[in-house]
Design a protein around this motif. Sequence first.
Motif, PDB file in Angstrom:
ATOM      1  N   LYS A  18       0.810  -1.215   0.000  1.00  0.00           N
ATOM      2  CA  LYS A  18       0.000   0.000   0.000  1.00  0.00           C
ATOM      3  C   LYS A  18       0.845   1.266   0.000  1.00  0.00           C
ATOM      4  O   LYS A  18       0.434   2.275  -0.556  1.00  0.00           O
ATOM      5  N   ARG A  19       1.988   1.208   0.633  1.00  0.00           N
ATOM      6  CA  ARG A  19       2.848   2.390   0.742  1.00  0.00           C
ATOM      7  C   ARG A  19       4.304   2.005   0.470  1.00  0.00           C
ATOM      8  O   ARG A  19       4.810   1.045   1.045  1.00  0.00           O
ATOM      9  N   LEU A  20       4.928   2.790  -0.403  1.00  0.00           N
ATOM     10  CA  LEU A  20       6.328   2.556  -0.748  1.00  0.00           C
ATOM     11  C   LEU A  20       7.103   3.859  -0.615  1.00  0.00           C
ATOM     12  O   LEU A  20       6.721   4.878  -1.190  1.00  0.00           O
ATOM     13  N   PHE A  21       8.183   3.792   0.156  1.00  0.00           N
ATOM     14  CA  PHE A  21       9.071   4.930   0.352  1.00  0.00           C
ATOM     15  C   PHE A  21      10.473   4.486  -0.057  1.00  0.00           C
ATOM     16  O   PHE A  21      11.130   3.753   0.683  1.00  0.00           O
ATOM     17  N   CYS A  22      10.893   4.896  -1.230  1.00  0.00           N
ATOM     18  CA  CYS A  22      12.192   4.474  -1.749  1.00  0.00           C
ATOM     19  C   CYS A  22      13.043   5.667  -2.166  1.00  0.00           C
ATOM     20  O   CYS A  22      13.770   5.623  -3.153  1.00  0.00           O
ATOM     21  N   ASP A  23      12.954   6.736  -1.411  1.00  0.00           N
ATOM     22  CA  ASP A  23      13.706   7.958  -1.681  1.00  0.00           C
ATOM     23  C   ASP A  23      15.213   7.749  -1.515  1.00  0.00           C
ATOM     24  O   ASP A  23      15.654   6.840  -0.813  1.00  0.00           O
ATOM     25  N   TYR A  24      15.980   8.618  -2.138  1.00  0.00           N
ATOM     26  CA  TYR A  24      17.431   8.692  -1.943  1.00  0.00           C
ATOM     27  C   TYR A  24      18.140   7.375  -2.248  1.00  0.00           C
ATOM     28  O   TYR A  24      18.886   6.845  -1.433  1.00  0.00           O
ATOM     29  N   ASN A  25      17.856   6.852  -3.429  1.00  0.00           N
ATOM     30  CA  ASN A  25      18.543   5.662  -3.919  1.00  0.00           C
ATOM     31  C   ASN A  25      19.114   5.969  -5.297  1.00  0.00           C
ATOM     32  O   ASN A  25      19.278   7.139  -5.652  1.00  0.00           O
ATOM     33  N   LYS A  26      19.374   4.939  -6.079  1.00  0.00           N
ATOM     34  CA  LYS A  26      19.911   5.096  -7.431  1.00  0.00           C
ATOM     35  C   LYS A  26      18.991   4.456  -8.459  1.00  0.00           C
ATOM     36  O   LYS A  26      19.433   4.004  -9.500  1.00  0.00           O
ATOM     37  N   LEU A  27      17.722   4.424  -8.148  1.00  0.00           N
ATOM     38  CA  LEU A  27      16.744   3.778  -9.028  1.00  0.00           C
ATOM     39  C   LEU A  27      16.595   4.553 -10.331  1.00  0.00           C
ATOM     40  O   LEU A  27      16.452   5.774 -10.323  1.00  0.00           O
ATOM     41  N   LYS A  28      16.587   3.830 -11.446  1.00  0.00           N
ATOM     42  CA  LYS A  28      16.381   4.448 -12.760  1.00  0.00           C
ATOM     43  C   LYS A  28      14.963   4.240 -13.257  1.00  0.00           C
ATOM     44  O   LYS A  28      14.456   5.027 -14.030  1.00  0.00           O
ATOM     45  N   SER A  29      14.344   3.162 -12.802  1.00  0.00           N
ATOM     46  CA  SER A  29      12.955   2.894 -13.182  1.00  0.00           C
ATOM     47  C   SER A  29      12.282   2.137 -12.048  1.00  0.00           C
ATOM     48  O   SER A  29      12.943   1.561 -11.184  1.00  0.00           O
ATOM     49  N   LEU A  30      10.966   2.143 -12.104  1.00  0.00           N
ATOM     50  CA  LEU A  30      10.182   1.463 -11.083  1.00  0.00           C
ATOM     51  C   LEU A  30       8.935   0.902 -11.754  1.00  0.00           C
ATOM     52  O   LEU A  30       8.209   1.635 -12.423  1.00  0.00           O
ATOM     53  N   ASP A  31       8.695  -0.379 -11.567  1.00  0.00           N
ATOM     54  CA  ASP A  31       7.532  -1.049 -12.144  1.00  0.00           C
ATOM     55  C   ASP A  31       6.529  -1.326 -11.025  1.00  0.00           C
ATOM     56  O   ASP A  31       6.752  -2.187 -10.185  1.00  0.00           O
ATOM     57  N   ILE A  32       5.424  -0.578 -11.033  1.00  0.00           N
ATOM     58  CA  ILE A  32       4.372  -0.776 -10.028  1.00  0.00           C
ATOM     59  C   ILE A  32       3.116  -1.382 -10.670  1.00  0.00           C
ATOM     60  O   ILE A  32       2.034  -1.312 -10.103  1.00  0.00           O
ATOM     61  N   SER A  33       3.282  -2.000 -11.817  1.00  0.00           N
ATOM     62  CA  SER A  33       2.140  -2.531 -12.579  1.00  0.00           C
ATOM     63  C   SER A  33       1.407  -3.667 -11.849  1.00  0.00           C
ATOM     64  O   SER A  33       0.232  -3.889 -12.095  1.00  0.00           O
ATOM     65  N   LYS A  34       2.081  -4.371 -10.965  1.00  0.00           N
ATOM     66  CA  LYS A  34       1.450  -5.470 -10.213  1.00  0.00           C
ATOM     67  C   LYS A  34       0.993  -5.029  -8.818  1.00  0.00           C
ATOM     68  O   LYS A  34       0.476  -5.829  -8.057  1.00  0.00           O
ATOM     69  N   ASN A  35       1.184  -3.767  -8.498  1.00  0.00           N
ATOM     70  CA  ASN A  35       0.880  -3.253  -7.157  1.00  0.00           C
ATOM     71  C   ASN A  35      -0.370  -2.374  -7.193  1.00  0.00           C
ATOM     72  O   ASN A  35      -0.325  -1.188  -6.887  1.00  0.00           O
ATOM     73  N   SER A  36      -1.493  -2.978  -7.533  1.00  0.00           N
ATOM     74  CA  SER A  36      -2.739  -2.224  -7.716  1.00  0.00           C
ATOM     75  C   SER A  36      -3.307  -1.665  -6.413  1.00  0.00           C
ATOM     76  O   SER A  36      -4.189  -0.812  -6.440  1.00  0.00           O
ATOM     77  N   ASN A  37      -2.800  -2.114  -5.256  1.00  0.00           N
ATOM     78  CA  ASN A  37      -3.247  -1.587  -3.962  1.00  0.00           C
ATOM     79  C   ASN A  37      -2.401  -0.419  -3.472  1.00  0.00           C
ATOM     80  O   ASN A  37      -2.705   0.178  -2.438  1.00  0.00           O
ATOM     81  N   LEU A  38      -1.364  -0.084  -4.215  1.00  0.00           N
ATOM     82  CA  LEU A  38      -0.455   0.984  -3.812  1.00  0.00           C
ATOM     83  C   LEU A  38      -1.178   2.324  -3.799  1.00  0.00           C
ATOM     84  O   LEU A  38      -1.762   2.735  -4.800  1.00  0.00           O
ATOM     85  N   ILE A  39      -1.155   3.003  -2.657  1.00  0.00           N
ATOM     86  CA  ILE A  39      -1.809   4.317  -2.557  1.00  0.00           C
ATOM     87  C   ILE A  39      -0.798   5.450  -2.388  1.00  0.00           C
ATOM     88  O   ILE A  39      -1.085   6.581  -2.760  1.00  0.00           O
ATOM     89  N   THR A  40       0.389   5.148  -1.864  1.00  0.00           N
ATOM     90  CA  THR A  40       1.424   6.164  -1.681  1.00  0.00           C
ATOM     91  C   THR A  40       2.730   5.680  -2.286  1.00  0.00           C
ATOM     92  O   THR A  40       3.190   4.580  -1.981  1.00  0.00           O
TER      93      THR A  40
END
Length: 161
Positions: free
Chosen positions: A33-55
């Motif tokens: 439901k909530r993902l906090f991944c600030d301050y990393n080196k991520l170039k992309s993020l796939d949230i296509s399977k996370n339909s419950n994600l609100i934040t």
Amino acid sequence: MKFNLSKNTNLEVLRCESCNLSSLNLKPFYKLKRLFCDYNKLKSLDISKNSNLITLECNDNKMTKLISGKSSALTELICHNNLFTTLSLNNFKELEYLFCSNNQLKTLNVSYNENLLSLECTNMKLNLLNLSNNDKLSDLCCSNNLITKIDLSKNINLAFL
């Protein structure tokens, strides 16, 4: 830092700020439901399977791509200080809060985000911002762009500009 959470499929909140991550596999976390991944080196993020994600907070990465599914419950997207040149928001029909300043966006289409309450899109190269479908919008910050004219006549709930 590297950690394996593939067996933690019931995870609803994931906080992995400042972990020096260059990738993050979210597919096993369908309850997230909530993902906090600030301050990393991520170039992309796939949230296509996370339909419950609100934040989703993914500030201060190197992101150029955000992959979303067709049905998304996302209400809050905070993605400041990345490298986005495009940001597709069409699948985020429930989006209420969008903070995307300090990216490389030239366009930003929020016409599908009719529930938008707050928008911060400063310090980019936007030359047009159409908010005619966003009549619930109460907070807008769009300074330091190339916008020369903006029609706010339909945004009668604006309290902060």
